[in-house]
Design a protein around this motif. Structure first.
Motif, PDB file in Angstrom:
ATOM      1  N   TYR A  41       0.816  -1.210   0.000  1.00  0.00           N
ATOM      2  CA  TYR A  41       0.000   0.000   0.000  1.00  0.00           C
ATOM      3  C   TYR A  41       0.854   1.265   0.000  1.00  0.00           C
ATOM      4  N   TYR A  42       0.297   2.283  -0.660  1.00  0.00           N
ATOM      5  CA  TYR A  42       0.804   3.647  -0.547  1.00  0.00           C
ATOM      6  C   TYR A  42      -0.065   4.348   0.505  1.00  0.00           C
ATOM      7  N   TYR A  43       0.585   4.897   1.521  1.00  0.00           N
ATOM      8  CA  TYR A  43      -0.132   5.578   2.599  1.00  0.00           C
ATOM      9  C   TYR A  43       0.096   7.081   2.466  1.00  0.00           C
ATOM     10  N   MET A  44      -0.996   7.829   2.423  1.00  0.00           N
ATOM     11  CA  MET A  44      -0.904   9.276   2.402  1.00  0.00           C
ATOM     12  C   MET A  44      -1.322   9.822   3.769  1.00  0.00           C
ATOM     13  N   PHE A  45      -0.366  10.437   4.455  1.00  0.00           N
ATOM     14  CA  PHE A  45      -0.648  11.183   5.671  1.00  0.00           C
ATOM     15  C   PHE A  45      -0.962  12.623   5.234  1.00  0.00           C
ATOM     16  N   TYR A  46      -1.999  13.214   5.805  1.00  0.00           N
ATOM     17  CA  TYR A  46      -2.362  14.573   5.436  1.00  0.00           C
ATOM     18  C   TYR A  46      -3.035  15.242   6.629  1.00  0.00           C
ATOM     19  N   SER A  47      -3.205  16.566   6.559  1.00  0.00           N
ATOM     20  CA  SER A  47      -3.695  17.323   7.707  1.00  0.00           C
ATOM     21  C   SER A  47      -4.905  18.173   7.337  1.00  0.00           C
ATOM     22  N   GLY A  48      -5.659  18.601   8.342  1.00  0.00           N
ATOM     23  CA  GLY A  48      -6.798  19.495   8.179  1.00  0.00           C
ATOM     24  C   GLY A  48      -7.342  19.836   9.570  1.00  0.00           C
ATOM     25  N   ASP A  49      -8.173  20.900   9.863  1.00  0.00           N
ATOM     26  CA  ASP A  49      -8.732  21.563   8.736  1.00  0.00           C
ATOM     27  C   ASP A  49      -8.256  23.015   8.602  1.00  0.00           C
ATOM     28  N   TYR A  50      -7.883  23.696   9.674  1.00  0.00           N
ATOM     29  CA  TYR A  50      -7.268  25.005   9.468  1.00  0.00           C
ATOM     30  C   TYR A  50      -6.184  25.260  10.511  1.00  0.00           C
ATOM     31  N   CYS A  51      -5.109  25.832  10.019  1.00  0.00           N
ATOM     32  CA  CYS A  51      -3.929  26.120  10.837  1.00  0.00           C
ATOM     33  C   CYS A  51      -3.032  27.050  10.034  1.00  0.00           C
TER      34      CYS A  51
END
Length: 354
Positions: free
Chosen positions: A236-246
């Motif tokens: 698997y390719y794992y995408m770590f990502y962030s949200g929602d405002y900063c």
């Protein structure tokens, strides 16, 4: 035995000795040290949006968003560490005098440091100046022979957009030699597109890898998605990502956390983790996010990220934190889902003995 065969035998014996000595040397070179204990934050000064890699000189290098150091504008600071725990500043990607002319002064954030074909590349988000046809936000790149620089900028954007949708670059080098760029924000998707082999332009068609606001993530953290970081583990390719405002405008009202998705292809489609977010605030740290992921020399995964330090609330900006990534049922878990660690971690990163 003829004289010729004696010489051949002697030569083979000497080769065997040389190989054995080489193996012993390599083993001694790869001897691992003890885990390095740590307590968050690992870097208490302002260090937002960290990117990290281990360079060929054996040190870890991080590059972070612009900041002020004692009232002085500091574009894209470079940090160095031997163990992911103890960091010191080692300069900047740009100096005040070398800020690229196509950019707007004091807009440099969310960098990504990567290595390709003997060169170090820093991709970064910036605001385009009025001389660029497509005014708005864009992604630039600067190249150096060493992670500390000096860096030479491309002189124009790799990507240009009209708003905050063209920021937060990440570059992934796949096992088949193909390269990919990911970017996005501002309520738009996180996009994926193939990157040219020289790293200076995108090619082919872009794909919407992650959509904002479509997954019913707890507390609405996915209303805006940004800060992608992709790794491959097993199939698997794992995408770590962030949200929602900063974070610059909202400050301590920030609402930010880390999420994850996975796919069998680097371009997607990505399956969103049902238990998102995987890294949320707690009573010690606020708005953890915009992370990097790296393995130590023992092969253990670690997440490096920023957060507001509520323990030392008098320290301005976002500190840099480190935590261990465990894997359960094919998904990453950080501190058992309890947010950033704040107690002493004795099972810290393991690095080769120097």
């Amino acid at each position: 035995m003829t004289k010729r065969w004696k010489w051949i035998g002697l030569l083979l014996f000497m080769c065997a000795i040389a190989i054995g000595m080489s193996l012993v040397w390599q083993h001694s070179e790869k001897e691992l040290g003890d885990p390095v204990p740590f307590t968050n934050p690992v870097y208490q000064s302002d260090a937002p949006d960290p990117t990290v890699l281990k360079a060929d000189d054996g040190y870890y290098y991080a590059v972070t968003t612009q900041t002020d150091r004692d009232g002085t504008f500091t574009p894209l600071p470079i940090l160095q560490s031997k163990d992911l725990v103890n960091w010191e500043e080692r300069g900047t990607v740009f100096t005040v005098e070398s800020v690229p002319e196509w950019t707007t002064y004091n807009y440099f954030w969310a960098p990504h440091l990567t290595y390709h074909d003997g060169k170090y590349y820093v991709y970064y988000s910036t605001m385009l100046n009025d001389n660029i046809e497509s005014t708005g936000m864009g992604i630039g790149v600067a190249v150096a022979d060493h992670p500390e620089g000096p860096y030479v900028d491309k002189g124009e954007p790799v990507l240009a957009g009209i708003s905050f949708d063209t920021i937060d670059p990440f570059v992934f080098d796949d096992e088949d030699g193909k390269r990919y760029m990911y970017w996005g924000s501002n309520g738009m998707p996180i996009y994926a597109q193939e990157l040219a082999s020289d790293g200076m332009s995108v090619i082919g068609k872009k794909t919407e890898a992650i959509w904002a606001g479509q997954y019913d993530v707890r507390d609405g953290y996915d209303k805006l998605v940004e800060g992608p970081w992709v790794i491959k583990r097993e199939n698997y390719y794992y995408m770590f990502y962030s949200g929602d405002y900063c974070c610059q405008v909202s400050g301590h009202n920030a609402h930010y956390a880390v999420m994850v998705a996975r796919s069998e292809s680097p371009m997607g489609p990505y399956e969103i983790y049902a238990n998102n977010p995987i890294l949320d605030m707690n009573d010690k740290f606020l708005a953890p996010g915009h992370n990097a992921v790296i393995q130590d020399d023992a092969g253990q995964d670690w997440i490096l990220y920023h957060a507001y330090d509520l323990i030392h609330a008098d320290v301005p900006g976002r500190a840099m934190l480190l935590d261990r990534i465990d894997w359960e049922n094919g998904w990453p878990v950080i501190n058992g889902g309890k947010g950033p660690t704040s107690e002493l971690q004795t099972d810290g990163p393991v690095v080769q003995k120097r």
